[in-house]
Enzyme design. Sequence first.
Site, PDB file in Angstrom:
ATOM      1  N   HIS A 154       7.130  16.890 -34.874  1.00  0.00           N
ATOM      2  CA  HIS A 154       6.242  17.739 -34.050  1.00  0.00           C
ATOM      3  C   HIS A 154       6.494  19.225 -34.343  1.00  0.00           C
ATOM      4  CE1 HIS A 154       4.566  19.431 -30.393  1.00  0.00           C
ATOM      5  NE2 HIS A 154       4.465  18.270 -29.754  1.00  0.00           N
ATOM      6  N   GLU A 258       1.613  18.266 -36.888  1.00  0.00           N
ATOM      7  CA  GLU A 258       2.622  17.210 -36.770  1.00  0.00           C
ATOM      8  C   GLU A 258       2.290  16.049 -37.710  1.00  0.00           C
ATOM      9  OE1 GLU A 258       2.819  16.183 -32.555  1.00  0.00           O
ATOM     10  OE2 GLU A 258       1.953  18.118 -32.066  1.00  0.00           O
TER      11      GLU A 258
HETATM   12  O1  BG6 Z   1       5.064  19.324 -23.532  1.00  0.00           O
HETATM   13  P1  BG6 Z   1       5.443  18.238 -24.526  1.00  0.00           P
HETATM   14  O2  BG6 Z   1       5.850  16.960 -23.879  1.00  0.00           O
HETATM   15  O3  BG6 Z   1       6.466  18.753 -25.498  1.00  0.00           O
HETATM   16  O4  BG6 Z   1       4.144  17.905 -25.357  1.00  0.00           O
HETATM   17  C1  BG6 Z   1       3.504  18.912 -26.043  1.00  0.00           C
HETATM   18  C2  BG6 Z   1       2.222  18.423 -26.718  1.00  0.00           C
HETATM   19  O5  BG6 Z   1       2.579  17.600 -27.805  1.00  0.00           O
HETATM   20  C3  BG6 Z   1       1.463  17.270 -28.631  1.00  0.00           C
HETATM   21  O6  BG6 Z   1       1.930  16.481 -29.688  1.00  0.00           O
HETATM   22  C4  BG6 Z   1       0.447  16.511 -27.838  1.00  0.00           C
HETATM   23  O7  BG6 Z   1      -0.670  16.253 -28.667  1.00  0.00           O
HETATM   24  C5  BG6 Z   1       0.037  17.326 -26.621  1.00  0.00           C
HETATM   25  O8  BG6 Z   1      -0.876  16.579 -25.834  1.00  0.00           O
HETATM   26  C6  BG6 Z   1       1.254  17.695 -25.813  1.00  0.00           C
HETATM   27  O9  BG6 Z   1       0.855  18.522 -24.737  1.00  0.00           O
END
Ligand code: BG6
EC number: 5.1.3.15
Length: 295
Positions: A154, A258
Site C-alpha cells: 500500500h 498499491e
Molecule cells: O485508513 P486505512 O485503514 O489505512 O485505509 C486507507 C485506505 O486504503 C486504501 O487501500 C483503500 O482503498 C481505502 O478505501 C482506504 O481508506
Amino acid sequence: MSVSEGTQQGLPCVFLTHSSGASALVFVYAAHLASWKTSDGVEQLFVSSGAEYGGGKAIRGGVPVCWPQFADRGKYGKHGFARNSDKWRVVRTSTEPYPCVVLGLTDDEATRDAFPFPFELRYSVTLDGPESVSTSLTVINTGDEPLEFTTALHTYFRVPDVSNIQLLGLQGVTFEDSTKGGEKSVQEEEALAIVGEVDRVYLDSPSEAFILDKTGDKAIRILKMGFADAVVWNIGSERAGGLKDLGAGEWKNYVCYEAATIGKAAKLAPKGSWTAGQSFSKVPLSSLPKPSCSK
Ligand SMILES: O=P(O)(O)OC[C@H]1O[C@@H](O)[C@H](O)[C@@H](O)[C@@H]1O
C-alpha cells in the site's frame, strides 16, 4: 553498501545505504518500509506527521503490507494484521550486490485467532540502484488445508501537490470505484488526475505504471510482478479530517498506488507458496510511453 540495525520512533529498524548515497529505512514492526531516499537525498515516500508508531497501530505512510485481507473485503480485519504486527523479525540481511533486508512473520496463537491458517511470510526490501528500490512478498502455506488471501503493498508516494500529478498506465482498465459502492467503470483517460477523493481497485491492470509530477523533471516508474491488480487512493480534502493520523493539509502530499491481488483471491494448496513484488525507479520524462506525457 551497508546495512545496519538501529532504532527510530522507539522501534527497531534496519537502515539500507547504497554506495550512491541512496538510502532506505525499514521498521521491523509491521515490516514497514518508511523511507526511500534517492541518491540526491530526496525522500520519495510520504509518511504523515501524525503517524503513530507501534502499539498495534498501522503507520500512516510508507509501504504498509496489507495481508491476509485487502480493505474490509472479508472477515479478517481491515487490511489484515501484517501491517500492524509486532511479531515480524529480521530473517537476514546482505550487502552484496545491493543492501537488502528480509523480514519474516509466522503464525501464532494470536494470528490463528484472527485468521485460522498456519503460514510463513517473507518480505524483502532491496535498494538496488541510485534511484530504485524493490520489494517482494512471499507467502508459504505451512498447513494442510488450502489457504486464500488478498493483499496489497500500500505505497504512499510523496508528491509536492497531488493536484499536479498524473498517473499513467491505467487507460482501458476496468476499475471498481470504492467511492461509489464498488461501481465498475473503464478508465477512458490516458492520464488520471487526482481530483477529490479517488479510491479505485483496478482489476487485471498492466504491470507498468508511472506517476508524473507536472512540475518535476522525472517520473516514478512502478513495476509490479505477480500482483494482478492495483489500487489508487487519495482521501481528498473533504474527508481528510476523518483520518486522525494524517497531518493537516497533508492529503495533498501523497498518492497511493498499491500493487495488489484483490479481484481473485490468491489460493495456496497445502505447502504451496506465492511470491509477488514491486519495483520503483525514477526515470526521465523522455522515457515515458506516450508523447502527450512528456513535459
Ligand atoms: O485508513 P486505512 O485503514 O489505512 O485505509 C486507507 C485506505 O486504503 C486504501 O487501500 C483503500 O482503498 C481505502 O478505501 C482506504 O481508506
